[in-house]
Structures are given as C-alpha cells and as structure tokens.
Design a protein around this motif. Structure first.
Motif, PDB file in Angstrom:
ATOM      1  N   TYR A  65       0.795  -1.239   0.000  1.00  0.00           N
ATOM      2  CA  TYR A  65       0.000   0.000   0.000  1.00  0.00           C
ATOM      3  C   TYR A  65       0.828   1.292   0.000  1.00  0.00           C
ATOM      4  O   TYR A  65       0.265   2.365  -0.081  1.00  0.00           O
ATOM      5  CB  TYR A  65      -0.963   0.009   1.207  1.00  0.00           C
ATOM      6  CG  TYR A  65      -1.802  -1.241   1.270  1.00  0.00           C
ATOM      7  CD1 TYR A  65      -2.818  -1.475   0.352  1.00  0.00           C
ATOM      8  CD2 TYR A  65      -1.553  -2.212   2.235  1.00  0.00           C
ATOM      9  CE1 TYR A  65      -3.571  -2.649   0.388  1.00  0.00           C
ATOM     10  CE2 TYR A  65      -2.290  -3.385   2.284  1.00  0.00           C
ATOM     11  CZ  TYR A  65      -3.295  -3.597   1.356  1.00  0.00           C
ATOM     12  OH  TYR A  65      -4.033  -4.755   1.385  1.00  0.00           O
ATOM     13  N   ARG A  66       2.159   1.184   0.106  1.00  0.00           N
ATOM     14  CA  ARG A  66       2.952   2.420   0.109  1.00  0.00           C
ATOM     15  C   ARG A  66       3.735   2.526  -1.196  1.00  0.00           C
ATOM     16  O   ARG A  66       4.597   1.700  -1.482  1.00  0.00           O
ATOM     17  CB  ARG A  66       3.916   2.446   1.298  1.00  0.00           C
ATOM     18  CG  ARG A  66       4.638   3.807   1.409  1.00  0.00           C
ATOM     19  CD  ARG A  66       5.588   3.838   2.587  1.00  0.00           C
ATOM     20  NE  ARG A  66       4.870   3.732   3.855  1.00  0.00           N
ATOM     21  CZ  ARG A  66       5.470   3.704   5.050  1.00  0.00           C
ATOM     22  NH1 ARG A  66       6.787   3.793   5.121  1.00  0.00           N
ATOM     23  NH2 ARG A  66       4.743   3.586   6.155  1.00  0.00           N
ATOM     24  N   HIS A  67       3.424   3.554  -1.977  1.00  0.00           N
ATOM     25  CA  HIS A  67       4.160   3.788  -3.221  1.00  0.00           C
ATOM     26  C   HIS A  67       5.523   4.383  -2.871  1.00  0.00           C
ATOM     27  O   HIS A  67       5.642   5.189  -1.957  1.00  0.00           O
ATOM     28  CB  HIS A  67       3.377   4.734  -4.129  1.00  0.00           C
ATOM     29  CG  HIS A  67       1.986   4.231  -4.404  1.00  0.00           C
ATOM     30  ND1 HIS A  67       1.747   3.020  -5.032  1.00  0.00           N
ATOM     31  CD2 HIS A  67       0.766   4.747  -4.096  1.00  0.00           C
ATOM     32  CE1 HIS A  67       0.434   2.825  -5.102  1.00  0.00           C
ATOM     33  NE2 HIS A  67      -0.189   3.854  -4.531  1.00  0.00           N
ATOM     34  N   ASN A  68       6.536   3.964  -3.598  1.00  0.00           N
ATOM     35  CA  ASN A  68       7.909   4.457  -3.374  1.00  0.00           C
ATOM     36  C   ASN A  68       8.371   4.262  -1.925  1.00  0.00           C
ATOM     37  O   ASN A  68       8.968   5.166  -1.323  1.00  0.00           O
ATOM     38  CB  ASN A  68       8.019   5.957  -3.737  1.00  0.00           C
ATOM     39  CG  ASN A  68       7.499   6.220  -5.143  1.00  0.00           C
ATOM     40  OD1 ASN A  68       7.762   5.425  -6.041  1.00  0.00           O
ATOM     41  ND2 ASN A  68       6.763   7.301  -5.321  1.00  0.00           N
TER      42      ASN A  68
END
Length: 311
Positions: free
Chosen positions: A183-186
C-alpha cells in the motif's frame, strides 16, 4: 434407536449443527451477590442481555448454524473452580481478565504479580477447545459464560497503536512489511526491510482489502467472529467502558474471594494516553469519508449486537 452411548457421543455436535438460533435466554443466578450496591449494574446487565438476545432472534431467525463446535469455542478460556467461561476479546481488558482467571484457578496469589508474557505466553489457562466434545458441551451448558466488548473503532485504533506505534518483533516483520509493500508507493528500502512505521491509513487499506497480503488477526477481528455471540448464549455481557464495575459484579456472581478485585492498571505502554473517543477522532481524520464508512461497515454487526452508537 440409538443406544445411550451413541446418544452421548452424538449429542454435543448435533446440538450445534443445523439448529435454529439463538438459544433461550436463561436468568442469571444471583444467589452469591452480597449487598444492594449492584442494583444499577444489574439493571444495565439485564438490558444488555435482552438486547443481544432480541437482536440475534431477528438477525438469525432463519439461519441454520453449520459451524463446527470446536471452532466456535476456540477463543474461550476455562476456569473450572468457579465454573467460568470467558471469551477473549483483545483490546477490551483481556490481559487483566486472564490474570483474574489465573488467581481464581489458584495459579497465582494476586493479579498484580503476573507479567504480560506470563499471561499471554505462559499456557497456564486451558481453552474450551482443548476438552473432548462431552467436556465442551457440559461446560457450555453449566458454566457462567462471559464476554467483554468495546466500542469497535476504539478497539481498532487501540490495536493499531499497540502493534504498530511501538517496537514489535512480530507485527512489524509479519504485518508491517506486507502492508508497506502493498500500500505504500515508493517505500524506502529501510521500511520494506523492517516493516516499521505503518500509517493508520495503510493499515485500514489492508483491513478493507478482500485480497489482504497477510491474514486477519484476533486484535482487529470482529467480535461476532471471535466469540459468536448469537450462537453461544453468554450469561454476562461486560463493556470496556464500564469495565471495573462490570467485572467486579461478575466476580460476585461467580462467588470469587471477597478480596479479589479487577486490576486497574494498564497492561503495557502505561505512559500512553488511553484510546478514547477523542483519540479515535484524530486517527479517523486521516481517512477519506468512504474509508471511514467502509470501516464502520466492517464492524457493523459488532455495533448492532452490543448497541454501540455509530461514530
């Protein structure tokens, strides 16, 4: 015709499979209660019992139960001396309840001397699913069964704070890593490696995801799925919001020693502010309106069963 032996071996499961529920509401045995100071607590208790019973009648009237008995009772702790069954709801006073059960069982002299690890990893208390079918059946029908619940959003936020905002050698690597990865981009390499620093919004995305990267956990599982309150007829419904008076009244009901009182201390992170309605409000601000609604929907049954007001 079945022989008596066959009847005995068959009855426990047949009573719990393919029957219409809920079971009849039995009156509480109050013969051991001393003094008149419990009148208000008792009156509240009777209202909670009949409210849950009526709700289950309405909700379950046409549903046949097809759940295996052993699964139904897997969260229930047994205290044989005072004939108590306690269904564990995490984040609703369960650590102190287990301490009390250990004292009742003669395993400790005082609830205050029992460490957190001893309570949760000491294997001192038996669960109901460790008995044979006849043992389960007998206890369900003759012991005083209790459940303690909490406002669902408060319980959820409390679980998040406990497991993700403090160092944790299980929840960070197991849940944290999977949540950050999905769920966490980058996400940084450090976050992916340690699983620390999960944000509440990410946690809610995981909770609401039908394809969760890692399974459910008892700390945020719905009470309806932990304790099956419409299938097991709980004699006593305590609430975290009135924990001490409910717990001490219950101890009177089961004839506990007069000197045994429910402990007041916070089990862990005692310097942290307790998770209150105001604390919950701050966390819910991090979510979109839709996420807030879906989280409420996730706990909808718990709200209804125990007559909690929607946030």
């Amino acid at each position: 015709r079945l022989s008596e032996q066959q009847k005995m071996s068959k009855s426990p499961l047949s009573q719990f499979r393919g029957v219409y529920l809920p079971p009849a509401l039995h009156p509480l045995n109050k013969t051991l209660v001393k003094g008149g100071k419990w009148k208000d607590v008792d009156s509240t208790q009777e209202k909670r019992r009949s409210f849950l019973h009526d709700f289950c009648k309405k909700y379950n009237s046409r549903k046949k139960l097809q759940t295996h008995l052993v699964r139904l009772v897997s969260r229930i702790y047994v205290e044989d001396r005072h004939k108590v069954l306690y269904c564990e709801v995490p984040k609703a006073g369960c650590s102190n309840w287990k301490r009390v059960l250990m004292v009742l069982n003669g395993l400790a002299a005082s609830a205050h001397n029992i460490s957190h690890d001893d309570v949760h990893y000491g294997k001192h208390l038996r669960k109901l699913d460790s008995y044979d079918l006849k043992g389960i059946h007998t206890r369900l029908h003759t012991y005083t069964k209790t459940i303690f619940v909490r406002d669902p959003m408060e319980r959820l936020v409390s679980a998040f704070r406990d497991k993700f905002e403090h160092p944790n050698s299980y929840y960070h690597p197991v849940f944290g890593k999977a949540i950050i990865k999905k769920y966490r981009h980058n996400a940084s390499e450090e976050a992916l490696k340690t699983g620390s620093g999960v944000k509440f919004k990410e946690f809610i995305q995981y909770l609401l995801d039908s394809h969760r990267p890692v399974g459910m956990d008892i700390h945020w599982e719905q009470v309806s799925k932990l304790c099956y309150p419409c299938l097991i007829n709980y004699d006593f419904i305590g609430k975290f919001e009135t924990l001490e008076e409910d717990a001490n009244y219950f101890l009177q009901l089961v004839g506990a020693p007069a000197e045994l009182k429910f402990p007041k201390f916070k089990d862990r992170h005692s310097s942290d502010e307790r998770t209150s309605a105001e604390v919950v409000r701050q966390y819910l601000k991090e979510l979109s309106k839709e996420e807030r609604q879906l989280t409420y929907d996730f706990y909808y049954l718990d709200y209804l069963m125990f007559n909690y007001t929607s946030p």
